[in-house]
Design an enzyme around this catalytic site. Structure first.
Site, PDB file in Angstrom:
ATOM      1  N   GLU A 104       0.846  -1.198   0.000  1.00  0.00           N
ATOM      2  CA  GLU A 104       0.000   0.000   0.000  1.00  0.00           C
ATOM      3  C   GLU A 104       0.882   1.247   0.000  1.00  0.00           C
ATOM      4  O   GLU A 104       1.809   1.351   0.797  1.00  0.00           O
ATOM      5  CB  GLU A 104      -0.910  -0.023   1.239  1.00  0.00           C
ATOM      6  CG  GLU A 104      -1.611   1.285   1.569  1.00  0.00           C
ATOM      7  CD  GLU A 104      -2.517   1.837   0.466  1.00  0.00           C
ATOM      8  OE1 GLU A 104      -3.274   1.065  -0.130  1.00  0.00           O
ATOM      9  OE2 GLU A 104      -2.425   3.060   0.196  1.00  0.00           O
ATOM     10  N   GLN A 105       0.537   2.198  -0.871  1.00  0.00           N
ATOM     11  CA  GLN A 105       1.369   3.408  -0.961  1.00  0.00           C
ATOM     12  C   GLN A 105       1.287   4.281   0.291  1.00  0.00           C
ATOM     13  O   GLN A 105       2.272   4.908   0.685  1.00  0.00           O
ATOM     14  CB  GLN A 105       0.985   4.227  -2.191  1.00  0.00           C
ATOM     15  CG  GLN A 105      -0.446   4.763  -2.175  1.00  0.00           C
ATOM     16  CD  GLN A 105      -0.821   5.524  -3.433  1.00  0.00           C
ATOM     17  OE1 GLN A 105      -0.008   5.638  -4.355  1.00  0.00           O
ATOM     18  NE2 GLN A 105      -2.026   6.042  -3.497  1.00  0.00           N
TER      19      GLN A 105
ATOM     20  N   ARG B 252     -17.193   4.352   6.773  1.00  0.00           N
ATOM     21  CA  ARG B 252     -16.217   3.763   5.856  1.00  0.00           C
ATOM     22  C   ARG B 252     -14.971   3.263   6.613  1.00  0.00           C
ATOM     23  O   ARG B 252     -14.420   2.209   6.309  1.00  0.00           O
ATOM     24  CB  ARG B 252     -15.826   4.826   4.831  1.00  0.00           C
ATOM     25  CG  ARG B 252     -15.108   4.300   3.653  1.00  0.00           C
ATOM     26  CD  ARG B 252     -14.690   5.438   2.718  1.00  0.00           C
ATOM     27  NE  ARG B 252     -13.918   4.844   1.669  1.00  0.00           N
ATOM     28  CZ  ARG B 252     -14.416   4.381   0.534  1.00  0.00           C
ATOM     29  NH1 ARG B 252     -15.693   4.513   0.271  1.00  0.00           N
ATOM     30  NH2 ARG B 252     -13.639   3.807  -0.355  1.00  0.00           N
TER      31      ARG B 252
ATOM     32  N   TYR C  35     -27.936   9.314   5.845  1.00  0.00           N
ATOM     33  CA  TYR C  35     -28.231   8.152   6.706  1.00  0.00           C
ATOM     34  C   TYR C  35     -27.352   8.141   7.952  1.00  0.00           C
ATOM     35  O   TYR C  35     -26.340   8.835   8.022  1.00  0.00           O
ATOM     36  CB  TYR C  35     -28.121   6.837   5.930  1.00  0.00           C
ATOM     37  CG  TYR C  35     -26.833   6.513   5.187  1.00  0.00           C
ATOM     38  CD1 TYR C  35     -25.735   5.955   5.836  1.00  0.00           C
ATOM     39  CD2 TYR C  35     -26.744   6.695   3.808  1.00  0.00           C
ATOM     40  CE1 TYR C  35     -24.580   5.598   5.140  1.00  0.00           C
ATOM     41  CE2 TYR C  35     -25.591   6.355   3.102  1.00  0.00           C
ATOM     42  CZ  TYR C  35     -24.519   5.798   3.773  1.00  0.00           C
ATOM     43  OH  TYR C  35     -23.386   5.448   3.082  1.00  0.00           O
TER      44      TYR C  35
ATOM     45  N   ASP D 269     -12.050  -1.106  -8.310  1.00  0.00           N
ATOM     46  CA  ASP D 269     -12.080   0.143  -9.081  1.00  0.00           C
ATOM     47  C   ASP D 269     -10.983   0.212 -10.132  1.00  0.00           C
ATOM     48  O   ASP D 269     -11.076   0.996 -11.078  1.00  0.00           O
ATOM     49  CB  ASP D 269     -11.912   1.351  -8.140  1.00  0.00           C
ATOM     50  CG  ASP D 269     -13.230   1.809  -7.536  1.00  0.00           C
ATOM     51  OD1 ASP D 269     -14.224   1.077  -7.651  1.00  0.00           O
ATOM     52  OD2 ASP D 269     -13.252   2.908  -6.939  1.00  0.00           O
TER      53      ASP D 269
HETATM   54  C1  FAD Z   1     -18.867   9.385  -2.875  1.00  0.00           C
HETATM   55  C2  FAD Z   1     -18.685   7.900  -2.936  1.00  0.00           C
HETATM   56  C3  FAD Z   1     -19.575   7.106  -2.207  1.00  0.00           C
HETATM   57  C4  FAD Z   1     -19.457   5.713  -2.298  1.00  0.00           C
HETATM   58  N1  FAD Z   1     -20.360   4.957  -1.609  1.00  0.00           N
HETATM   59  C5  FAD Z   1     -20.297   3.610  -1.717  1.00  0.00           C
HETATM   60  C6  FAD Z   1     -21.235   2.783  -1.012  1.00  0.00           C
HETATM   61  O1  FAD Z   1     -22.101   3.281  -0.273  1.00  0.00           O
HETATM   62  N2  FAD Z   1     -21.139   1.418  -1.150  1.00  0.00           N
HETATM   63  C7  FAD Z   1     -20.184   0.842  -1.960  1.00  0.00           C
HETATM   64  O2  FAD Z   1     -20.139  -0.400  -2.063  1.00  0.00           O
HETATM   65  N3  FAD Z   1     -19.278   1.616  -2.629  1.00  0.00           N
HETATM   66  C8  FAD Z   1     -19.310   2.962  -2.526  1.00  0.00           C
HETATM   67  N4  FAD Z   1     -18.402   3.730  -3.196  1.00  0.00           N
HETATM   68  C9  FAD Z   1     -17.400   3.089  -4.052  1.00  0.00           C
HETATM   69  C10 FAD Z   1     -16.207   2.609  -3.277  1.00  0.00           C
HETATM   70  O3  FAD Z   1     -15.687   3.638  -2.478  1.00  0.00           O
HETATM   71  C11 FAD Z   1     -15.111   2.100  -4.228  1.00  0.00           C
HETATM   72  O4  FAD Z   1     -15.693   1.351  -5.251  1.00  0.00           O
HETATM   73  C12 FAD Z   1     -14.131   1.228  -3.462  1.00  0.00           C
HETATM   74  O5  FAD Z   1     -13.403   2.002  -2.549  1.00  0.00           O
HETATM   75  C13 FAD Z   1     -13.161   0.531  -4.441  1.00  0.00           C
HETATM   76  O6  FAD Z   1     -12.237  -0.230  -3.718  1.00  0.00           O
HETATM   77  P1  FAD Z   1     -10.812  -0.562  -4.356  1.00  0.00           P
HETATM   78  O7  FAD Z   1     -10.115  -1.382  -3.320  1.00  0.00           O
HETATM   79  O8  FAD Z   1     -10.971  -1.105  -5.719  1.00  0.00           O
HETATM   80  O9  FAD Z   1     -10.102   0.845  -4.528  1.00  0.00           O
HETATM   81  P2  FAD Z   1      -9.666   1.890  -3.408  1.00  0.00           P
HETATM   82  O10 FAD Z   1     -10.553   1.799  -2.218  1.00  0.00           O
HETATM   83  O11 FAD Z   1      -9.527   3.195  -4.114  1.00  0.00           O
HETATM   84  O12 FAD Z   1      -8.234   1.391  -2.942  1.00  0.00           O
HETATM   85  C14 FAD Z   1      -7.093   1.491  -3.762  1.00  0.00           C
HETATM   86  C15 FAD Z   1      -5.879   1.457  -2.857  1.00  0.00           C
HETATM   87  O13 FAD Z   1      -4.715   1.340  -3.663  1.00  0.00           O
HETATM   88  C16 FAD Z   1      -3.734   2.222  -3.175  1.00  0.00           C
HETATM   89  N5  FAD Z   1      -2.823   2.526  -4.293  1.00  0.00           N
HETATM   90  C17 FAD Z   1      -3.087   3.253  -5.399  1.00  0.00           C
HETATM   91  N6  FAD Z   1      -2.003   3.302  -6.211  1.00  0.00           N
HETATM   92  C18 FAD Z   1      -1.017   2.591  -5.594  1.00  0.00           C
HETATM   93  C19 FAD Z   1       0.330   2.276  -5.933  1.00  0.00           C
HETATM   94  N7  FAD Z   1       0.894   2.720  -7.070  1.00  0.00           N
HETATM   95  N8  FAD Z   1       1.057   1.515  -5.092  1.00  0.00           N
HETATM   96  C20 FAD Z   1       0.501   1.052  -3.909  1.00  0.00           C
HETATM   97  N9  FAD Z   1      -0.780   1.338  -3.529  1.00  0.00           N
HETATM   98  C21 FAD Z   1      -1.529   2.091  -4.375  1.00  0.00           C
HETATM   99  C22 FAD Z   1      -4.519   3.417  -2.677  1.00  0.00           C
HETATM  100  O14 FAD Z   1      -3.776   4.199  -1.756  1.00  0.00           O
HETATM  101  C23 FAD Z   1      -5.720   2.730  -2.031  1.00  0.00           C
HETATM  102  O15 FAD Z   1      -5.478   2.393  -0.689  1.00  0.00           O
HETATM  103  C24 FAD Z   1     -18.467   5.125  -3.110  1.00  0.00           C
HETATM  104  C25 FAD Z   1     -17.552   5.938  -3.807  1.00  0.00           C
HETATM  105  C26 FAD Z   1     -17.666   7.303  -3.729  1.00  0.00           C
HETATM  106  C27 FAD Z   1     -16.684   8.147  -4.513  1.00  0.00           C
END
Ligand code: FAD
Length: 378
Positions: free
Chosen positions: A36-37, A110, A215, A294
């Protein structure tokens, strides 16, 4: 044929998807290391809806009891007209939905969901302060390079590095995110600031070109969360820490139902960011490297399903990798992608239209899905 030693998998990113994957892969005997960065986990002031579909995954990761104890259990997700308060569609959750979909629908902070996922991965398997800068395929596996000068080698790599994924760039080249021209304000704050004023469990207030979702995120209703969406095409900062102006926010929701204005009137401060998504990718994996969450299917937040999709991905990926040898990883990644792509693309597309639950909606295809039992692609 199972290999003679456990597979080793490097996971880039300790967000919701990366941590869920680490926990799910460890369940099936795979060695993981998460890079993790960030140098520490920050408790971001935001709520998150944990759909029944995500809860089924989290249950098997041993997190149900903890999340039930820390989160709010709403009777419904209500949808109302911004001005008249008329109910457009009341999506009932609570016990009847729990019985129907096989798991509860919870509203969490969160930070609590993230901490729960982190608790499912022993700390020695998470390396903070490791920002990935490059990947290289070698005879002994995939070599990862980090900004701090360290390197690591693993049989395979999972890019769970979010919407701006470097792993995606390395695999498939750069493509800009799609700015929707809309921004979100959001914050959590103590319900005590409302001075005894009670809000409903969970309501989306639908305006003409904007909306706000409000909520509780704690079982005792002690913390309130809201998130908005409204047009502001010039604003392009997409960050969990950028601040917004509370006065501008209040002005933007003038004329909304008093439940909305009461919540905004006492809101101490607020974050603001640009809402982005991407079109569905045609491919997620290349050789022994795959994307997840994502990194490959970012979406607008309008269905509250982005993290849920990343968490589902983790369960399906662990099923594809269970018991296989090193030479079968690329096939397992293709199978993972083939099992998941249609569903995540449908959620991305549905989310983009911002119509979810606005009127009577068949929600079964989202919430009834069970990532542990859904058939795997051939
Ligand atoms: C306003 C908002 C509300 C939301 N509400 C909901 C909800 O109610 N329910 C729901 O299910 N989803 C919700 N989401 C969506 C949800 O937040 C994301 O889909 C989710 O966080 C995706 O998880 P992820 O692990 O794919 O990415 P992320 O959570 O973005 O994690 C990516 C990680 O990778 C790390 N990283 C990035 N680049 C590097 C690198 N080069 N080297 C090492 N580490 C790195 C980052 O620091 C981060 O920790 C919401 C999103 C938003 C914007």
């Amino acid at each position: 044929m199972p290999g003679s030693r456990a597979l080793s998998i490097a996971i880039v990113g300790a967000g919701m998807g990366g941590l869920a994957s680490a926990a799910a892969l460890r369940r099936v005997g795979i060695e993981v290391m998460v890079y993790e960065q960030a140098s520490q986990f920050a408790r971001i002031g935001a709520g998150i809806q944990i759909g029944c579909n995500a809860m089924k995954v989290l249950r098997k990761l041993g997190l149900e009891e903890r999340l039930r104890a820390q989160s709010f259990y709403p009777r419904s997700w209500n949808n109302r007209d911004w001005r008249t308060g008329e109910v457009k569609f009341d999506m009932i959750f609570g016990e009847s939905a729990e019985a129907k979909f096989g798991a509860p629908y919870l509203l969490a902070h969160r930070g609590d969901l993230h901490a729960a996922l982190a608790s499912a991965v022993p700390p020695e398997y998470v390396r903070l302060g490791h920002k990935l800068t490059g990947l290289e395929e070698r005879a002994d596996g995939i070599r990862l390079r980090f900004a701090n000068g360290e390197t690591a080698t693993a049989d395979a790599v999972i890019g769970a590095d979010g919407v701006h994924s470097l792993v995606r760039e390395i695999l498939f080249g750069t493509s800009p995110v799609n700015f929707t021209g809309r921004i979100a304000y959001r914050t959590t704050y103590p319900a005590a600031l409302l001075n005894g004023y009670k809000i409903e469990d969970c309501t989306k207030w639908w305006g003409e070109d904007r909306h706000i979702v409000i909520y509780y995120v704690k079982p005792d209703r002690s913390e309130v969360y809201f998130v908005t969406s409204q047009p502001e095409p010039e604003f392009r900062i997409e960050s969990w820490s950028a601040k917004g102006n509370v006065k501008e926010l209040r002005a933007a929701f003038e004329g909304f139902d008093s439940q909305v204005t009461n919540v905004l009137d006492v809101c101490p401060d607020v974050h603001k960011w640009a809402i982005v998504d991407r079109n569905a990718l045609t491919r997620w994996a290349e050789g022994n490297v795959t994307l997840l969450g994502d990194a490959c299917h970012p979406m607008t937040p309008y269905m509250a399903q982005g993290a849920a999709m990343a968490i589902e991905d983790a369960a399906v990926l662990s099923r594809c990798l269970e018991g296989i040898g090193r030479d079968a990883i690329a096939d397992a990644f293709r199978r993972f992608e083939a099992t998941r792509r249609e569903r995540t693309a449908r959620v991305q597309e549905t989310s983009r239209t911002n119509t979810w639950l606005r009127q009577r909606t068949d929600a079964d295809w989202v919430y009834a899905y069970d990532a542990w039992t859904t058939p795997l692609a051939a």
